[in-house]
Scaffold this motif. Sequence first.
Motif, PDB file in Angstrom:
ATOM      1  N   THR A  55       0.868  -1.353  -0.080  1.00 57.35           N
ATOM      2  CA  THR A  55       0.009   0.095   0.135  1.00 57.35           C
ATOM      3  C   THR A  55       0.760   1.239   0.061  1.00 57.35           C
ATOM      4  O   THR A  55       2.129   1.326   0.043  1.00 57.35           O
ATOM      5  N   TYR A  61       0.287  -5.903   2.740  1.00 58.19           N
ATOM      6  CA  TYR A  61      -0.798  -7.138   3.047  1.00 58.19           C
ATOM      7  C   TYR A  61      -0.269  -8.437   2.568  1.00 58.19           C
ATOM      8  O   TYR A  61       0.324  -8.243   1.217  1.00 58.19           O
ATOM      9  N   MET A  78      -4.071 -14.687   6.209  1.00 60.09           N
ATOM     10  CA  MET A  78      -4.084 -13.133   5.800  1.00 60.09           C
ATOM     11  C   MET A  78      -2.946 -12.779   6.984  1.00 60.09           C
ATOM     12  O   MET A  78      -2.943 -13.375   7.937  1.00 60.09           O
ATOM     13  N   ALA A  80      -0.580  -8.814   7.881  1.00 66.46           N
ATOM     14  CA  ALA A  80      -0.415  -7.473   7.571  1.00 66.46           C
ATOM     15  C   ALA A  80       1.017  -7.015   8.309  1.00 66.46           C
ATOM     16  O   ALA A  80       1.309  -7.524   9.607  1.00 66.46           O
ATOM     17  N   CYS A  99       4.729 -11.731   9.168  1.00 67.66           N
ATOM     18  CA  CYS A  99       3.901 -10.599   9.766  1.00 67.66           C
ATOM     19  C   CYS A  99       3.680 -10.510  11.148  1.00 67.66           C
ATOM     20  O   CYS A  99       3.236 -11.642  11.584  1.00 67.66           O
ATOM     21  N   TYR A 151     -10.765  -7.516   6.533  1.00 66.48           N
ATOM     22  CA  TYR A 151      -9.912  -7.801   7.475  1.00 66.48           C
ATOM     23  C   TYR A 151      -8.671  -6.636   7.401  1.00 66.48           C
ATOM     24  O   TYR A 151      -8.375  -5.925   8.257  1.00 66.48           O
ATOM     25  N   TYR A 152      -8.529  -6.349   6.025  1.00 68.05           N
ATOM     26  CA  TYR A 152      -7.363  -5.403   5.518  1.00 68.05           C
ATOM     27  C   TYR A 152      -7.953  -4.085   6.017  1.00 68.05           C
ATOM     28  O   TYR A 152      -6.965  -3.307   6.102  1.00 68.05           O
ATOM     29  N   SER A 153      -9.150  -3.715   6.058  1.00 71.02           N
ATOM     30  CA  SER A 153      -9.531  -2.495   6.201  1.00 71.02           C
ATOM     31  C   SER A 153      -9.233  -1.809   7.453  1.00 71.02           C
ATOM     32  O   SER A 153      -9.083  -0.791   7.797  1.00 71.02           O
ATOM     33  N   SER A 156      -6.264   0.444   7.294  1.00 65.88           N
ATOM     34  CA  SER A 156      -6.273   1.451   6.327  1.00 65.88           C
ATOM     35  C   SER A 156      -5.807   2.813   6.651  1.00 65.88           C
ATOM     36  O   SER A 156      -5.347   3.569   5.731  1.00 65.88           O
TER      37      SER A 156
END
Length: 233
Positions: A55, A61, A78, A80, A99, A151-153, A156
Amino acid sequence: MRETLCEISLKQRAIRIEDPWMDTKEFRELLKIHFKPRMNELGFKGSNHHFVKVTDNHFIYMFVIQANKYGGSCVMEMGATLDFLVTEKKQSEITVYDCDFRKRLRARPSLVQKIFKNTQEKWHENVENEEDAINTIHDMLNLVNGQLMGYYSQFSTFPNSITDITLDEIISGSRRLYDLGSPPKLRLALLIAKTHYYIGNLEQSDKIASWGLKNIGNATGLINDFRKLIQEE
């Protein structure tokens, strides 16, 4: 004569070995055709089972389809992390296992499963033929479409997604930390302290690092990392 539990276990394992599961390599070729395009649409790059999205706000991610070491099935995971925490590796070399935040992407248990406490994780089976394997991949895509970007939001906004986690929350835990798939308390404290340090918030970095050092317990491998963040008087 009754079979012993050991004999039954060995017999079940033998049956499993003889099961006509699709080879992992074949299954990954189907993932390349039916799964990878959707990940590309979501901004992820990668192979047929390992994907990454870099990002513009320091977060990276990661997503992996992890094969069962015994073959025949897989799960999705997943992850991050922050780009300034993985400087020793090239971004193309980072995996989910690098991660700090990690979470399995899994189907939510039904009401009946909850009632009977049958909430054991279900692995996605490679099955024995192409048609069934494609159906399995479609089930996996349904989970991706329903849960992945949600999940990734949570990551953000930089640095708030990290720095909004307080020391009290680290100590007591929270639903938010569970949803993030956060690491154990000391590793989480180190990550947050490093983030405060990175943005120049040295007072908060010092405070959290000092707490970590005082509560180090058996995690002696983190001592030097915490000490580097504590300001000299």
